[in-house]
Motif scaffolding. Structure first.
Motif, PDB file in Angstrom:
ATOM      1  N   HIS A 184       0.849  -1.204   0.000  1.00 30.57           N
ATOM      2  CA  HIS A 184       0.000   0.000   0.000  1.00 30.57           C
ATOM      3  C   HIS A 184       0.881   1.249   0.000  1.00 30.57           C
ATOM      4  O   HIS A 184       1.933   1.261   0.640  1.00 30.57           O
ATOM      5  CB  HIS A 184      -0.899   0.051   1.247  1.00 30.57           C
ATOM      6  N   ARG A 185       0.397   2.275  -0.704  1.00 26.51           N
ATOM      7  CA  ARG A 185       1.108   3.559  -0.713  1.00 26.51           C
ATOM      8  C   ARG A 185       0.105   4.692  -0.493  1.00 26.51           C
ATOM      9  O   ARG A 185      -0.962   4.696  -1.098  1.00 26.51           O
ATOM     10  CB  ARG A 185       1.816   3.774  -2.053  1.00 26.51           C
ATOM     11  N   PHE A 186       0.470   5.647   0.380  1.00 24.21           N
ATOM     12  CA  PHE A 186      -0.403   6.791   0.664  1.00 24.21           C
ATOM     13  C   PHE A 186       0.432   8.063   0.668  1.00 24.21           C
ATOM     14  O   PHE A 186       1.589   8.042   1.120  1.00 24.21           O
ATOM     15  CB  PHE A 186      -1.028   6.661   2.068  1.00 24.21           C
ATOM     16  N   PRO A 187      -0.155   9.183   0.214  1.00 22.11           N
ATOM     17  CA  PRO A 187       0.541  10.462   0.413  1.00 22.11           C
ATOM     18  C   PRO A 187       0.493  10.840   1.903  1.00 22.11           C
ATOM     19  O   PRO A 187      -0.376  10.343   2.632  1.00 22.11           O
ATOM     20  CB  PRO A 187      -0.267  11.449  -0.435  1.00 22.11           C
ATOM     21  N   LEU A 188       1.407  11.692   2.323  1.00 19.71           N
ATOM     22  CA  LEU A 188       1.503  12.080   3.740  1.00 19.71           C
ATOM     23  C   LEU A 188       0.173  12.618   4.287  1.00 19.71           C
ATOM     24  O   LEU A 188      -0.174  12.368   5.437  1.00 19.71           O
ATOM     25  CB  LEU A 188       2.618  13.117   3.923  1.00 19.71           C
ATOM     26  N   GLU A 189      -0.593  13.307   3.411  1.00 23.54           N
ATOM     27  CA  GLU A 189      -1.884  13.871   3.836  1.00 23.54           C
ATOM     28  C   GLU A 189      -2.843  12.781   4.304  1.00 23.54           C
ATOM     29  O   GLU A 189      -3.772  13.053   5.058  1.00 23.54           O
ATOM     30  CB  GLU A 189      -2.564  14.642   2.688  1.00 23.54           C
ATOM     31  N   LYS A 190      -2.654  11.560   3.815  1.00 25.30           N
ATOM     32  CA  LYS A 190      -3.556  10.469   4.188  1.00 25.30           C
ATOM     33  C   LYS A 190      -2.903   9.536   5.213  1.00 25.30           C
ATOM     34  O   LYS A 190      -3.185   8.340   5.253  1.00 25.30           O
ATOM     35  CB  LYS A 190      -3.970   9.690   2.937  1.00 25.30           C
TER      36      LYS A 190
ATOM     37  N   GLU B  51      -5.211   7.367   7.363  1.00 22.77           N
ATOM     38  CA  GLU B  51      -5.739   6.226   6.599  1.00 22.77           C
ATOM     39  C   GLU B  51      -4.683   5.109   6.511  1.00 22.77           C
ATOM     40  O   GLU B  51      -4.996   3.925   6.639  1.00 22.77           O
ATOM     41  CB  GLU B  51      -6.111   6.724   5.191  1.00 22.77           C
ATOM     42  N   ALA B  52      -3.437   5.520   6.303  1.00 27.33           N
ATOM     43  CA  ALA B  52      -2.329   4.561   6.207  1.00 27.33           C
ATOM     44  C   ALA B  52      -2.147   3.807   7.529  1.00 27.33           C
ATOM     45  O   ALA B  52      -1.960   2.584   7.544  1.00 27.33           O
ATOM     46  CB  ALA B  52      -1.044   5.289   5.835  1.00 27.33           C
ATOM     47  N   PHE B  53      -2.232   4.546   8.634  1.00 31.79           N
ATOM     48  CA  PHE B  53      -2.095   3.920   9.952  1.00 31.79           C
ATOM     49  C   PHE B  53      -3.257   2.973  10.237  1.00 31.79           C
ATOM     50  O   PHE B  53      -3.061   1.893  10.789  1.00 31.79           O
ATOM     51  CB  PHE B  53      -1.985   4.996  11.048  1.00 31.79           C
ATOM     52  N   GLU B  54      -4.459   3.378   9.846  1.00 30.72           N
ATOM     53  CA  GLU B  54      -5.635   2.521  10.041  1.00 30.72           C
ATOM     54  C   GLU B  54      -5.471   1.215   9.251  1.00 30.72           C
ATOM     55  O   GLU B  54      -5.804   0.131   9.736  1.00 30.72           O
ATOM     56  CB  GLU B  54      -6.925   3.241   9.587  1.00 30.72           C
ATOM     57  N   THR B  55      -4.946   1.332   8.030  1.00 30.67           N
ATOM     58  CA  THR B  55      -4.728   0.160   7.173  1.00 30.67           C
ATOM     59  C   THR B  55      -3.752  -0.807   7.841  1.00 30.67           C
ATOM     60  O   THR B  55      -3.974  -2.022   7.863  1.00 30.67           O
ATOM     61  CB  THR B  55      -4.177   0.606   5.799  1.00 30.67           C
ATOM     62  N   THR B  56      -2.672  -0.254   8.393  1.00 31.73           N
ATOM     63  CA  THR B  56      -1.675  -1.090   9.082  1.00 31.73           C
ATOM     64  C   THR B  56      -2.286  -1.748  10.316  1.00 31.73           C
ATOM     65  O   THR B  56      -2.094  -2.937  10.563  1.00 31.73           O
ATOM     66  CB  THR B  56      -0.456  -0.239   9.508  1.00 31.73           C
ATOM     67  N   LYS B  57      -3.065  -0.956  11.065  1.00 31.04           N
ATOM     68  CA  LYS B  57      -3.680  -1.450  12.301  1.00 31.04           C
ATOM     69  C   LYS B  57      -4.620  -2.628  12.020  1.00 31.04           C
ATOM     70  O   LYS B  57      -4.675  -3.587  12.789  1.00 31.04           O
ATOM     71  CB  LYS B  57      -4.441  -0.306  12.977  1.00 31.04           C
ATOM     72  N   ARG B  58      -5.339  -2.559  10.894  1.00 26.41           N
ATOM     73  CA  ARG B  58      -6.255  -3.636  10.536  1.00 26.41           C
ATOM     74  C   ARG B  58      -5.526  -4.882  10.032  1.00 26.41           C
ATOM     75  O   ARG B  58      -6.153  -5.910   9.786  1.00 26.41           O
ATOM     76  CB  ARG B  58      -7.246  -3.158   9.462  1.00 26.41           C
TER      77      ARG B  58
ATOM     78  N   GLU C 294      -4.038  -5.182   7.161  1.00 29.79           N
ATOM     79  CA  GLU C 294      -4.185  -5.359   5.712  1.00 29.79           C
ATOM     80  C   GLU C 294      -2.819  -5.224   5.040  1.00 29.79           C
ATOM     81  O   GLU C 294      -2.019  -4.394   5.419  1.00 29.79           O
ATOM     82  CB  GLU C 294      -5.137  -4.302   5.137  1.00 29.79           C
ATOM     83  N   GLY C 295      -2.575  -6.046   4.014  1.00 28.91           N
ATOM     84  CA  GLY C 295      -1.322  -5.924   3.282  1.00 28.91           C
ATOM     85  C   GLY C 295      -0.127  -6.277   4.150  1.00 28.91           C
ATOM     86  O   GLY C 295      -0.258  -6.900   5.205  1.00 28.91           O
ATOM     87  N   VAL C 296       1.034  -5.872   3.698  1.00 27.38           N
ATOM     88  CA  VAL C 296       2.263  -6.183   4.434  1.00 27.38           C
ATOM     89  C   VAL C 296       2.892  -4.880   4.906  1.00 27.38           C
ATOM     90  O   VAL C 296       2.752  -4.488   6.043  1.00 27.38           O
ATOM     91  CB  VAL C 296       3.245  -6.997   3.561  1.00 27.38           C
ATOM     92  N   LYS C 297       3.570  -4.180   3.987  1.00 24.87           N
ATOM     93  CA  LYS C 297       4.214  -2.931   4.368  1.00 24.87           C
ATOM     94  C   LYS C 297       3.480  -1.761   3.719  1.00 24.87           C
ATOM     95  O   LYS C 297       3.286  -1.723   2.510  1.00 24.87           O
ATOM     96  CB  LYS C 297       5.686  -2.964   3.923  1.00 24.87           C
ATOM     97  N   VAL C 298       3.055  -0.815   4.555  1.00 22.10           N
ATOM     98  CA  VAL C 298       2.382   0.390   4.077  1.00 22.10           C
ATOM     99  C   VAL C 298       3.412   1.517   4.024  1.00 22.10           C
ATOM    100  O   VAL C 298       4.110   1.773   5.003  1.00 22.10           O
ATOM    101  CB  VAL C 298       1.213   0.776   5.015  1.00 22.10           C
ATOM    102  N   MET C 299       3.523   2.162   2.862  1.00 21.46           N
ATOM    103  CA  MET C 299       4.501   3.241   2.658  1.00 21.46           C
ATOM    104  C   MET C 299       3.800   4.587   2.575  1.00 21.46           C
ATOM    105  O   MET C 299       2.776   4.723   1.891  1.00 21.46           O
ATOM    106  CB  MET C 299       5.221   3.057   1.327  1.00 21.46           C
ATOM    107  N   LEU C 300       4.369   5.576   3.239  1.00 22.88           N
ATOM    108  CA  LEU C 300       3.887   6.947   3.110  1.00 22.88           C
ATOM    109  C   LEU C 300       4.847   7.727   2.233  1.00 22.88           C
ATOM    110  O   LEU C 300       6.067   7.574   2.334  1.00 22.88           O
ATOM    111  CB  LEU C 300       3.770   7.607   4.482  1.00 22.88           C
TER     112      LEU C 300
END
Length: 324
Positions: free
Chosen positions: A291-297, A300-307, A309-315
Motif C-alpha cells: 500500500h502507498r499513501f501520500p503524507l496527507e492520508k 488512513e495509512a495507519f488505520e490500514t496497518t492497524k487492521r 491489511e497488506g504487508v508494508k504500508v509506505m507513506l
C-alpha cells in the motif's frame, strides 16, 4: 548533520503501538512525538564538516544514532548503547515529516538502481540481517521462521540469501503465508489451535528433520514455546518478536538439549550490507510493499496497518514525487 527532504517512510508495528497505547515497555510517550523510522529522502543541505554527502544525494536513514562513544560503540555494538538516539522511540522524534535533520554518518547514499522505497525498507530488512547473523544461518541451514508479518518475511529473504537450504514459516493467516512463499519460503504451515509440541512436530515433518535455527518473530508465548520444542539439540533460537515482559517457557528442555536462546535489539552495521545486496539484486524486497499513501492520508495509512491489511504500508512525504 544533514537536512533532508523526506521521500518514503514505512509504517512499523511499533509506530501503530505508540499511536494506540502510548508506550512500549519502559518507553512511554509523555509529550507529542513524531512517528516514523523506516525512511529515505534527498539531501538538501549539509553541515560544514560533512564530506561524504552533498545536496541532491538520495539516502537511506539509519534511525539509531549513538550519542556518546561508550564501551558498546567501541566494540561495534552501538545498538546496545543505553543513551542511543532512536527515531520515534520516546522522547526522540521520528522522521515521518516533510523535512528532517539527521546525523550525516547515519545517512547512506543510495546507488542509482536502488529506489527510495527500497531505501526505506532497509530498516526492517536490517532486523532480518541482524537476526540471521546472530542465529548463525549458513550454507545448508534448515530454518524455522515463526510469524509471517514484515519481520518474519525479511528473515525468510535473508536466510535464503545466506544459504539456508530450507525455510519453513508458520502463521495464523493464509494470505501472509502466501506472501512468505512469494519471497522464497520453501514450506508454510497454517497454525490454528495446535499445541506448541504439535507445531514443533509439524515443522520437523515438513523439513524432514528438526531445524538447527529458529527465528521467532511474534513474541507470543505459545510460539516461543514451539520455538524451543522445534529447535534441534545444539541449535539456536533467536527471539525477535517482543510480547509480554514475563513469559513461561520450557527452559529446562532448552537447557538439557543445549539450545542456545539469543535475543536481538534492533541491528547494527547493516546498512552498507543491505545497500550492497539491493544494488547487486541479490535480494528483492519490492513485494513487501502493498500500500502507498501520500503524507496527507497518514491516518488512513495507519488505520490500514492497524487492521493488518497488506504487508508494508509506505507513506510518500514529497507531494511532487509519488514514485517508488
Amino acid at each position: 548533520e544533514v537536512l533532508l527532504r523526506m521521500h518514503s517512510v514505512g509504517i512499523c508495528g511499533s509506530d501503530v503501538h505508540y499511536w494506540q497505547h502510548g508506550r512500549i515497555g519502559d518507553f512511554v510517550v509523555k509529550d507529542p512525538m513524531v512517528l516514523g523510522h523506516e525512511a529515505s529522502g534527498t539531501v538538501i543541505k549539509v553541515g560544514s564538516g560533512v564530506t561524504h554527502l552533498k545536496p541532491g544525494d538520495r539516502v537511506a536513514i539509519e534511525p539509531g544514532v549513538p550519542r556518546e562513544m561508550d564501551e558498546f560503540c567501541k566494540t561495534g555494538r552501538y545498538n546496545l548503547s543505553p543513551t542511543i538516539f532512536f527515531c520515534a522511540t520516546p522522547p526522540d522524534d521520528g522522521n515521518l515529516c516533510r523535512y528532517y535533520k539527521h546525523s550525516a554518518s547515519y545517512c547512506y547514499k543510495l546507488p542509482d538502481n536502488v529506489t527510495f522505497e527500497e531505501g526505506a525498507l532497509i530498516e526492517p530488512l536490517s532486523v532480518g540481517i541482524h537476526a540471521c547473523k546472530r542465529a548463525g544461518v549458513t550454507l545448508g541451514s534448515k530454518v524455522f521462521v515463526s510469524g509471517s508479518g514484515p519481520i518474519g518475511l525479511v528473515n525468510v529473504i535473508v536466510a535464503k540469501m545466506m544459504g539456508a537450504a530450507a525455510v519453513v514459516v508458520t502463521d495464523l493467516s493464509a494470505s501472509r503465508l502466501q506472501k512468505a512463499k512469494e519471497v522464497g519460503a520453501d514450506f508454510t504451515i497454517q497454525v490454528k489451535n495446535e499445541t506448541p509440541q504439535e507445531v514443533a512436530s509439524k515443522v520437523e515433518s515438513v523439513l524432514g528433520s528438526m531445524p538447527e535455527i529458529t527465528v521467532e518473530c511474534t513474541g507470543v508465548q505459545t510460539c516461543i514455546q514451539a520455538g524451543i520444542y522445534a529447535t534441534r539439540s545444539g541449535g539456536t533460537l533467536v527471539l525477535v518478536g517482543l510480547g509480554p515482559e514475563m513469559v513461561t517457557v520450557p527452559i529446562v528442555n532448552a537447557a538439557v538439549r543445549e539450545v542456545d536462546i539469543r535475543g536481538i535489539f534492533r541491528y547494527c552495521n547493516t546498512w552498507p550490507v543491505a545497500i550492497a545486496l539491493l544494488a547487486s539484486k541479490r535480494i528483492n524486497v519490492k513485494p513487501l510493499v502493498t500500500h502507498r499513501f501520500p503524507l496527507e492520508k497518514a491516518l488512513e495509512a495507519f488505520e490500514t496497518t492497524k487492521r493488518g491489511e497488506g504487508v508494508k504500508v509506505m507513506l510518500k512525504c514529497d507531494p511532487t514525487d509519488l514514485s517508488p
